[in-house]
Structure formats: C-alpha cells, structure tokens
Design an enzyme around this catalytic site. Structure first.
Site, PDB file in Angstrom:
ATOM      1  N   CYS A 114       0.816  -1.222   0.000  1.00  0.00           N
ATOM      2  CA  CYS A 114       0.000   0.000   0.000  1.00  0.00           C
ATOM      3  C   CYS A 114       0.851   1.276   0.000  1.00  0.00           C
ATOM      4  CB  CYS A 114      -0.956   0.004   1.188  1.00  0.00           C
ATOM      5  SG  CYS A 114      -2.138  -1.345   1.120  1.00  0.00           S
ATOM      6  N   HIS A 250      -3.111   7.683   1.827  1.00  0.00           N
ATOM      7  CA  HIS A 250      -3.539   6.352   1.394  1.00  0.00           C
ATOM      8  C   HIS A 250      -4.937   6.115   1.949  1.00  0.00           C
ATOM      9  CE1 HIS A 250      -3.877   2.180   0.647  1.00  0.00           C
ATOM     10  NE2 HIS A 250      -3.661   1.791   1.897  1.00  0.00           N
ATOM     11  N   ASN A 280     -10.075   0.205  -0.362  1.00  0.00           N
ATOM     12  CA  ASN A 280      -8.612   0.283  -0.304  1.00  0.00           C
ATOM     13  C   ASN A 280      -8.044  -0.320  -1.590  1.00  0.00           C
ATOM     14  OD1 ASN A 280      -5.883  -0.013   0.204  1.00  0.00           O
ATOM     15  ND2 ASN A 280      -6.153  -0.833   2.273  1.00  0.00           N
TER      16      ASN A 280
HETATM   17  O1  UT7 Z   1      -3.772  -0.606   3.366  1.00  0.00           O
HETATM   18  C1  UT7 Z   1      -2.910  -1.334   4.192  1.00  0.00           C
HETATM   19  C2  UT7 Z   1      -3.122  -0.942   5.570  1.00  0.00           C
HETATM   20  N1  UT7 Z   1      -4.334  -1.543   6.081  1.00  0.00           N
HETATM   21  C3  UT7 Z   1      -5.019  -0.875   6.950  1.00  0.00           C
HETATM   22  O2  UT7 Z   1      -4.708   0.253   7.225  1.00  0.00           O
HETATM   23  C4  UT7 Z   1      -6.158  -1.565   7.651  1.00  0.00           C
HETATM   24  C5  UT7 Z   1      -6.049  -1.289   9.126  1.00  0.00           C
HETATM   25  N2  UT7 Z   1      -7.094  -1.897   9.916  1.00  0.00           N
HETATM   26  C6  UT7 Z   1      -8.393  -1.505   9.853  1.00  0.00           C
HETATM   27  O3  UT7 Z   1      -8.756  -0.684   9.056  1.00  0.00           O
HETATM   28  C7  UT7 Z   1      -9.337  -2.066  10.888  1.00  0.00           C
HETATM   29  O4  UT7 Z   1      -8.606  -2.726  11.901  1.00  0.00           O
HETATM   30  C8  UT7 Z   1     -10.386  -3.035  10.294  1.00  0.00           C
HETATM   31  C9  UT7 Z   1     -11.372  -2.253   9.434  1.00  0.00           C
HETATM   32  C10 UT7 Z   1      -9.706  -4.102   9.463  1.00  0.00           C
HETATM   33  C11 UT7 Z   1     -11.165  -3.701  11.415  1.00  0.00           C
HETATM   34  O5  UT7 Z   1     -11.761  -2.729  12.248  1.00  0.00           O
HETATM   35  P1  UT7 Z   1     -11.641  -2.811  13.845  1.00  0.00           P
HETATM   36  O6  UT7 Z   1     -12.423  -1.720  14.388  1.00  0.00           O
HETATM   37  O7  UT7 Z   1     -10.171  -2.870  14.159  1.00  0.00           O
HETATM   38  O8  UT7 Z   1     -12.374  -4.162  14.148  1.00  0.00           O
HETATM   39  P2  UT7 Z   1     -11.824  -5.472  14.867  1.00  0.00           P
HETATM   40  O9  UT7 Z   1     -10.847  -6.174  13.985  1.00  0.00           O
HETATM   41  O10 UT7 Z   1     -11.408  -5.133  16.250  1.00  0.00           O
HETATM   42  O11 UT7 Z   1     -13.139  -6.315  14.941  1.00  0.00           O
HETATM   43  C12 UT7 Z   1     -14.249  -5.934  15.760  1.00  0.00           C
HETATM   44  C13 UT7 Z   1     -15.343  -6.963  15.592  1.00  0.00           C
HETATM   45  C14 UT7 Z   1     -14.847  -8.389  15.730  1.00  0.00           C
HETATM   46  O12 UT7 Z   1     -15.844  -9.147  16.368  1.00  0.00           O
HETATM   47  P3  UT7 Z   1     -15.718  -9.538  17.925  1.00  0.00           P
HETATM   48  O13 UT7 Z   1     -14.434 -10.303  18.034  1.00  0.00           O
HETATM   49  O14 UT7 Z   1     -15.676  -8.217  18.636  1.00  0.00           O
HETATM   50  O15 UT7 Z   1     -16.947 -10.324  18.159  1.00  0.00           O
HETATM   51  C15 UT7 Z   1     -14.726  -8.841  14.304  1.00  0.00           C
HETATM   52  O16 UT7 Z   1     -14.846 -10.224  14.159  1.00  0.00           O
HETATM   53  O17 UT7 Z   1     -15.904  -6.847  14.290  1.00  0.00           O
HETATM   54  C16 UT7 Z   1     -15.898  -8.131  13.669  1.00  0.00           C
HETATM   55  N3  UT7 Z   1     -15.767  -7.959  12.228  1.00  0.00           N
HETATM   56  C17 UT7 Z   1     -16.801  -7.778  11.416  1.00  0.00           C
HETATM   57  N4  UT7 Z   1     -18.134  -7.702  11.644  1.00  0.00           N
HETATM   58  C18 UT7 Z   1     -18.925  -7.508  10.601  1.00  0.00           C
HETATM   59  C19 UT7 Z   1     -14.628  -7.951  11.490  1.00  0.00           C
HETATM   60  N5  UT7 Z   1     -14.920  -7.772  10.198  1.00  0.00           N
HETATM   61  C20 UT7 Z   1     -16.268  -7.669  10.124  1.00  0.00           C
HETATM   62  C21 UT7 Z   1     -17.169  -7.481   9.064  1.00  0.00           C
HETATM   63  N6  UT7 Z   1     -18.472  -7.391   9.341  1.00  0.00           N
HETATM   64  N7  UT7 Z   1     -16.744  -7.334   7.776  1.00  0.00           N
END
Ligand code: UT7
Length: 323
Positions: A114, A250, A280
């Site tokens: 990225c 980005h 993204n």
């Molecule tokens: O471009 C390269 C660089 N990449 C990035 O910059 C990405 C960086 N990371 C992010 O943008 C975020 O961490 C994400 C968007 C990937 C995830 O967001 P988050 O607020 O960090 O969520 P999380 O991973 O802490 O997940 C929270 C909850 C989890 O459920 P539990 O364990 O709390 O029950 C996940 O399983 O949300 C759940 N979850 C979803 N729920 C519905 C994860 N993905 C989804 C989904 N739909 N698509």
C-alpha cells in the site's frame, strides 16, 4: 538552479463493476452498517474476468498522457507500483510500456504494497534529479480482488481494484521551498512486522495465495506512523505542517485518515477522501485520489501537497510536493 520533478499530468481508471457493501450481506456475516462505521467504505470497483492490473494501468496511463498533452514516446521511464502484477515476471510496467507503443526508455515495477506509490514517487524523483530521466510516468495499479479470501469478512470487504498515474517532468527550480515539484521524501520499512499483513502464497508455494491481515495491529501502526512520516517529510522540506494545503493520504480506513489529519493539526476540509467510493486500492489509492482531486478542481498550481501511506512489510512513507 535545482532540478525538480514537477507534476505534468495525472489520470486514473476504475473498472466498470461497482460493488456496494450490501452485496456482501448475502454471502457473509457482515452488514453495510458495520463496513461504513468501521472503515468509511460504501462501495468498491472490481475488475472484470480477464481484466488485469496492466490493463487498468494502461487506461490510467493514457488518461495521464491526455491530461499532460504528451505522447507515450515523450516518456523516458515507467515505474509501476503494484503487488498484483499480472505475472511473476516480466514486470507489469513492461507490459504497459508495450501497450503504449513505447519502444524507447525503460520500465520496472516497485513493490511496497500500500506504500508502493510513495516509494515509486521517491524513485522517480531520484531518477529525475540525478539526470537519468526527464519524464517519468509513475503508476499505481492493483487488482486486489484476485487475492481476496471471499470467506474472510475481516479482509474481503476492505479492498478494491483501480489504477492512477502521474507524469513527473524535470524542471528547473530556484532551490527554494517555493519551487514546484517534489520537495522531500521520507521512506521507511520494518520487516519485523511482515507477519501482520501478507499474502500466504507466491513463487515459494506455487500458488497465488490470499491476503491475511491482523487489522487491529496494522491500524495501531498506521495511526502512529503516518502522522510521524508526514511530519518528518515536511520538516525535511524546510516547512511546517501549517504550510500544507492538501493532504492526499492512502485510502484504507476513514478512521485512520481522520486520526492522522488531526495529529497534523488540520481539518478534514484539507484532505482528499475517496475511500467511500474506491475501498482500499493499495498502491493505486493515492494517484486515484490525486486524479479525483484534480478533476474536482481541488489542486491549484503552487499548492503544497503531502501524500502518506503504510502497508505490508511494514513499509511506510510520505512525499511533499508543490503542485
Ligand atoms: O492498506 C494497508 C493498511 N491496512 C489498513 O490500514 C487496515 C487497518 N485496519 C483496519 O482498518 C481495521 O482494523 C479493520 C477495518 C480491518 C477492522 O476494524 P476494527 O475496528 O479494528 O475491528 P476489529 O478487527 O477489532 O473487529 C471488531 C469486531 C470483531 O468481532 P468480535 O471479536 O468483537 O466479536 C470482528 O470479528 O468486528 C468483527 N468484524 C466484522 N463484523 C462484521 C470484522 N470484520 C467484520 C465485518 N463485518 N466485515
């Protein structure tokens, strides 16, 4: 007199197929609300069957050539930032070179995921200021839809396909911070974090593999490292963050963009945001955002722009340029 790499033209291309968040609700335990709230993404574009990264790149390159009023034969070099090249080799850049009918010059890919476009810009700048090339086409193009695990809701809703291109040209400046062109770059990587964002395939596995990400960890590094690299680049240019007119980050997550902007002491009015429409697109996200910003009349000659990005590696960096 100082040679500067000045923006001569910009362009982009998005595949026809638009996929709104709701389309994932049928096959995954996810929702439009979750995706919007956690990422800011509303839709993304996916390449058609058989449409490759170099195909997208050629469209973006032609769009930038038209914008610059140049022919492909007037370009000395093509640098293509991508992690989803059509084949293991040759480079997608040489495929673009051939499709543009360019028998002159040289072309190669840069792979910093990225952060690829920022690394490619820094390379183009080095070629220009060292006199090795006068005009360089810098392209970011990706088809991340090819490396998605469609059963993994934590990744497959985040990414999209697309391409953007920028043409840089050698011009003489006074050597001051008022010069047009690239004023500074700041590149970083730290391979200790290679396991938090990677593709579990490649030559060593004889398969393409799927993208794997510890999203929370990457998020934590992004909010810490992006503002820092942007600030460092601005300081290297002999300027302060108050001098920034436009931030072109980005486009991975609106929450990361907001946090970085706040740390740089700016309001969201000073930021180009396209993540809602493109998702993204990895190395394509910055040139896509630049091209959209120019199309909306948000870039004026003399404006100070800062681009910053982070991705797999981890690799991250920033470029300061006066439009
Ligand atoms: O471009 C390269 C660089 N990449 C990035 O910059 C990405 C960086 N990371 C992010 O943008 C975020 O961490 C994400 C968007 C990937 C995830 O967001 P988050 O607020 O960090 O969520 P999380 O991973 O802490 O997940 C929270 C909850 C989890 O459920 P539990 O364990 O709390 O029950 C996940 O399983 O949300 C759940 N979850 C979803 N729920 C519905 C994860 N993905 C989804 C989904 N739909 N698509």
């Amino acid at each position: 007199m100082t040679v500067r790499a000045v923006v001569r033209g910009v362009g982009h291309y998005l595949p026809e197929r638009v996929v709104p968040n709701a389309e994932f609700e049928d096959s995954l335990d996810t929702s439009d609300e979750w995706i919007r709230a956690r990422t800011g993404i509303e839709q993304r574009h996916f390449a058609a069957e058989g449409e490759t990264t170099s195909d997208l790149a050629v469209h973006a390159a032609n769009s930038a050539l038209r914008n610059a009023g140049l022919e492909a034969s007037e370009i000395d070099a093509i640098i293509l930032a991508t992690s989803t090249a059509d084949l293991t080799f040759p480079s997608a850049a040489t495929m673009v070179q051939s499709e543009l009918g360019m028998a002159n010059g040289f072309a190669f890919d840069v792979q910093a995921v990225c952060a690829g476009f920022v690394f490619a810009l820094a390379n183009a700048n080095a070629l220009i200021i060292s006199g090795q090339a006068n005009r360089v086409m810098v392209i970011g193009a990706e088809t991340f839809s090819r490396i998605m695990d469609w059963n993994d809701r934590t990744t497959c809703v985040l990414f999209g396909d697309g391409a953007g291109a920028l043409i840089l040209e050698a011009q003489n400046g006074a050597g001051s911070t008022d010069d047009r062109g690239i004023l500074s770059t700041d590149l970083n990587s730290d391979g200790r974090y290679r396991d938090i964002l990677y593709v579990d395939g490649g030559v060593s596995t004889q398969s393409t593999g799927f993208l794997r990400m510890q999203g929370k960890e990457v998020f934590r590094h992004a909010v810490e490292k992006l503002a820092k690299t942007a600030r460092t680049a601005v300081e290297k240019a002999g300027l302060t963050t108050d001098d920034i007119d436009l931030i072109v980050p980005h486009q991975a997550n609106l929450r990361i963009i907001k946090s970085t902007t706040q740390k740089l002491g700016h309001s969201m009015d000073d930021v180009v945001v396209t993540v809602q429409n493109h998702g993204n697109t990895s190395a394509a996200s910055i040139p896509l955002a630049l091209s959209v910003a120019q199309g909306e009349g948000r870039t004026s000659e003399g404006d100070l722009l800062v681009t910053e990005a982070i991705g797999g590696g981890l690799a991250w960096g920033a470029v300061v340029l006066r439009w």
